[in-house]
Design a protein around this motif. Structure first.
Motif, PDB file in Angstrom:
ATOM      1  N   ASP A   1      12.867  50.543   8.457  1.00 34.19           N
ATOM      2  CA  ASP A   1      12.117  50.733   9.606  1.00 34.19           C
ATOM      3  C   ASP A   1      12.170  52.351  10.205  1.00 34.19           C
ATOM      4  O   ASP A   1      11.628  52.288  11.138  1.00 34.19           O
TER       5      ASP A   1
ATOM      6  N   TYR B   1      10.007  55.565  14.189  1.00 35.91           N
ATOM      7  CA  TYR B   1      10.265  54.113  14.177  1.00 35.91           C
ATOM      8  C   TYR B   1       8.870  53.361  13.812  1.00 35.91           C
ATOM      9  O   TYR B   1       7.885  54.022  13.868  1.00 35.91           O
ATOM     10  N   LEU B   2       9.386  52.173  13.404  1.00 33.66           N
ATOM     11  CA  LEU B   2       7.732  51.178  13.005  1.00 33.66           C
ATOM     12  C   LEU B   2       6.870  51.344  14.237  1.00 33.66           C
ATOM     13  O   LEU B   2       5.601  51.336  14.022  1.00 33.66           O
TER      14      LEU B   2
ATOM     15  N   GLY C   1       9.415  44.389   8.773  1.00 33.55           N
ATOM     16  CA  GLY C   1       8.460  45.520   8.341  1.00 33.55           C
ATOM     17  C   GLY C   1       9.042  46.531   7.337  1.00 33.55           C
ATOM     18  O   GLY C   1      10.314  46.633   7.441  1.00 33.55           O
ATOM     19  N   TYR C   2       8.073  47.591   7.087  1.00 36.52           N
ATOM     20  CA  TYR C   2       8.722  48.345   6.378  1.00 36.52           C
ATOM     21  C   TYR C   2       7.639  49.733   6.511  1.00 36.52           C
ATOM     22  O   TYR C   2       6.507  49.562   6.755  1.00 36.52           O
ATOM     23  N   VAL C   3       8.222  50.769   6.389  1.00 34.41           N
ATOM     24  CA  VAL C   3       7.562  52.319   6.557  1.00 34.41           C
ATOM     25  C   VAL C   3       6.435  52.277   5.786  1.00 34.41           C
ATOM     26  O   VAL C   3       5.222  52.517   6.467  1.00 34.41           O
TER      27      VAL C   3
ATOM     28  N   PHE D   1       3.272  50.443   7.131  1.00 36.06           N
ATOM     29  CA  PHE D   1       2.621  50.855   8.400  1.00 36.06           C
ATOM     30  C   PHE D   1       1.786  51.995   8.181  1.00 36.06           C
ATOM     31  O   PHE D   1       0.775  51.983   8.954  1.00 36.06           O
TER      32      PHE D   1
END
Length: 717
Positions: A297, A375-376, A404-406, A409
């Protein structure tokens, strides 16, 4: 500011406390499933499969068919396969069924809820992941990898299903199949991060619509950005300075005008994340590469803020002393530390380490850390515009992460980004991340490039069929090269004929693929390494040479140590260290004496010298046969030689594998460690010893299984 690693370790510790166990199940999952298959155009040159779950298909039917239609218009025959998937075996069976048909299957994409495979007992297929699978929880000590689906030569043993994550399944790599990664097809994931706000079906629909729009564009790769984050590659400025030279070879059109390429560095601003947010939203940027540290994240951008005044120096001093004091507070060393560090050495007031002061420091550390990195929730407010984003960082591609994951996004943002490359676990700073990257510039599908990046953890998130518009002069080459990459990836005659091509990309691709073919191509690789003007070709030649480790390799490394390209010098040091060959010692010493301005090469070179010399590991070598050690301590000693392939350790490791006086677990670990000696001058002797051990038929089953895997690794099968 506290080092980012401390924050990451804290986050991992929190995860571990809540980590669920693997639920063991009897038997192998049933591969049968009622799948709906929408056929592809059989007259296409090659095919592609969209694999999704029935729920996602129902919610996104119109967009999925629009995606299929645009691909078929491009000449890529496209299947849609959807089902209520219950296990990975069902998905894999469908892929293998399609791969047996014509036209030839070149790739797949997994959209929505498609089972996730967590691979165990295959850590040599990663660049850096070395977590102890016996002591760490199963979810954290396994590698999420779609190599289960795209590399048909690998075989796996089913272990069980995650007790909480119903889409997650555990497998271990089996000796029945290959021990070397070479995917047969490319693959990618389209998975909306759980933490993204909004209706996820709507996010998927909007994403697929922008994918279709991207395929309709006329857009060559003529604008790129590269960013080097804090602490990556030892912050080597020589490497950063050389990036434009290399990327000009990869993306020549981006260097026809000054505005076509940008090379950014964390040093350029104390809060570089603001600049990057602007840069990511620049609509004319086609390709953006981050080389940095990362977490699922977080993208780590800047390190600790520099002290640029007397007041800030004093503030840094107080915070540093307070940080150290936390280790001693409440112990017998509490008052001695205060007397020495606070009262005598730094003359600080005791209030500088009071509870209230430390609370203030911690808050400021947290805020500064937050301001320094992406950050996310930062990414949620950014429209990521580059069509392609490469995240050369740890964990940024963790599509299996529950929050979640970069990469997700970036891809599912409102911007024009349609695909990102990322890693599901940590990744080595010294990996060859730009291998054959120039394929993108001539209009090759990004999946075909990803197929060359043969690491267990490396994945595409988004559309693997995306390609930039080829220039008119590249169209014929693209057609020919794509055909050969799909149909003849291991045909030596095809690739040998391309070694004298005038274009560096073709020569680099040819010598790379010759290393996949039968025979020894070290003479050809040596010739290119010693005489080719292209930096990317010479790097490709070096890596091909490293697969043979013969006399040509020795001559090649002597040349590589004097090459102007830092990456070639660095990898030459790695290869020399892995060989353990004393002939390389004076060459490395000379390199380190000549190139004192380098930052990363001395680190790798000194490590290589320690391995070749072996003295620093003499005590560990002596402990290999120590029967007084507990299994835990014994295994820790053995694993020293995974990354430090000291030649003197090879014989006692082989003896340990055969010796019934040690536990089966210790013997199995010894066998696994020997597999890391694939470039060692002891390799041939190890193969002979292990083959003899198997022929004697006295090894326990699990030890014999590991020996078979190690032999294939050493024989590069």
């Amino acid at each position: 500011m506290k080092d980012y690693k401390i924050h990451l370790l804290t986050a991992i510790a929190v995860l571990l406390m809540a980590s669920p166990a693997m639920k063991a199940e009897s038997g192998r999952p049933d591969p049968k499933v009622k799948a709906k298959v929408i056929r592809c155009d059989r007259h296409a040159a090659s095919s592609f499969a969209i694999i999704t779950d029935t729920k996602t298909y129902t919610a996104c039917r119109q967009q999925l068919h629009a995606y299929r239609n645009i691909l078929q218009e491009e000449g890529l025959g496209t299947y849609i396969v959807h089902a209520d998937w219950q296990n990975p075996e069902q998905v894999k069976a469908q892929i293998q069924r399609l791969s047996s048909r014509r036209p030839a299957l070149e790739g797949v994409v997994f959209i929505g809820e498609v089972p996730i495979v967590m691979v165990r007992e295959a850590q040599w297929m990663t660049t850096a992941f070395k977590m102890n699978e016996k002591t760490w929880p199963v979810f954290e000590s396994s590698v999420a990898s779609d190599r289960f689906y795209d590399d048909f030569d690998l075989q796996f043993d089913y272990l069980g299903r995650d007790s909480l994550r119903q889409d997650t399944f555990y497998y271990r790599l089996s000796s029945r199949g290959a021990q070397t990664l070479r995917p047969d097809i490319y693959s990618a994931r389209m998975k909306v991060p759980a933490q993204m706000k909004g209706d996820h079906d709507e996010l998927m629909r909007r994403y697929l619509e922008k994918v279709v729009a991207a395929h309709k564009e006329q857009n060559c790769l003529d604008n790129m950005t590269f960013f080097a984050g804090h602490g990556y590659n030892s912050d080597c400025l020589t490497l950063w300075r050389q990036r434009p030279v290399v990327y000009r070879e990869h993306f020549p059109q981006a260097f026809t005008k000054a505005s076509g390429n940008r090379f950014l560095n964390f040093r350029q601003k104390e809060k570089m994340k603001d600049n990057l947010a602007i840069e990511l939203q620049r609509p004319d940027c086609d390709f953006f590469q981050f080389s940095e540290h990362g977490a699922p994240d977080i993208q780590y951008i800047n390190g600790s803020l520099p002290a640029n005044s007397l007041a800030s120096c004093y503030d840094h001093l107080k915070r540093s002393v307070a940080s150290y004091y936390e280790q001693y507070k409440g112990t017998a060393d509490d008052e001695p530390f205060l007397q020495e560090a606070v009262d005598s050495a730094y003359l600080l007031p005791r209030s500088a380490v009071s509870d209230s002061a430390m609370t203030v420091y911690q808050l400021r550390d947290s805020l500064e850390f937050r301001d320094a990195n992406l950050y996310l929730d930062d990414l949620a407010g950014i429209r990521s515009e580059p069509r392609v984003i490469v995240l050369n960082a740890c964990y940024n591609g963790s599509f299996h992460n529950e929050e979640g994951y970069v990469a997700g996004f970036h891809v599912f943002s409102d911007g024009r980004c349609v695909v990102a490359q990322g890693n599901t676990v940590n990744v080595l700073q010294d990996k060859w991340e730009d291998k054959l990257l120039g394929l993108l510039a001539i209009g090759e599908r990004i999946g075909m490039w990803q197929k060359e990046i043969t690491y267990l953890e490396s994945h595409l998130i988004g559309d693997p069929t995306f390609r930039f518009t080829p220039r008119a002069e590249d169209q014929a080459l693209l057609t020919e090269l794509h055909h050969d990459l799909v149909r003849s990836p291991e045909n030596a005659e095809v690739w040998k004929a391309r070694l004298n091509d005038s274009r560096p990309l073709v020569r680099a691709t040819a010598i790379t693929h010759l290393s996949y073919c039968e025979g020894n191509w070290s003479c050809e690789a040596l010739q290119l390494l010693q005489g080719d003007p292209s930096w990317t070709v010479r790097m490709s030649a070096l890596m091909t040479l490293s697969t043979y480790m013969d006399e040509n390799t020795v001559a090649g490394l002597e040349t590589a140590f004097k090459d102007p390209y830092e990456v070639i010098q660095r990898h030459a040091c790695q290869i020399a260290g892995a060989s353990g060959d004393p002939r390389f010692k004076p060459m490395i010493t000379d390199l380190l004496d000549r190139r004192k301005e380098l930052a990363r090469v001395p680190f790798i070179g000194q490590s290589a010298l320690k391995i070749i010399d072996g003295k620093a590991f003499a005590a560990s070598v002596d402990r290999i046969g120590n029967q007084d050690l507990s299994d835990t301590r014994h295994i820790n000693v053995l694993r020293t030689f995974r990354n430090n392939r000291v030649v003197a350790a090879a014989a006692p490791l082989c003896a340990l594998v055969r010796n019934p006086e040690y536990s089966e677990e210790v013997r199995q670990v010894a066998a696994e460690v020997l597999g890391w000696y694939d470039r060692s001058i002891a390799r041939t002797d190890i193969i002979q010893e292990l083959e003899h051990s198997l022929q004697e038929d006295v090894l326990p089953a699990n030890v014999a299984e590991e020996v078979k895997k190690t032999l294939k690794r050493l024989q590069r099968k």
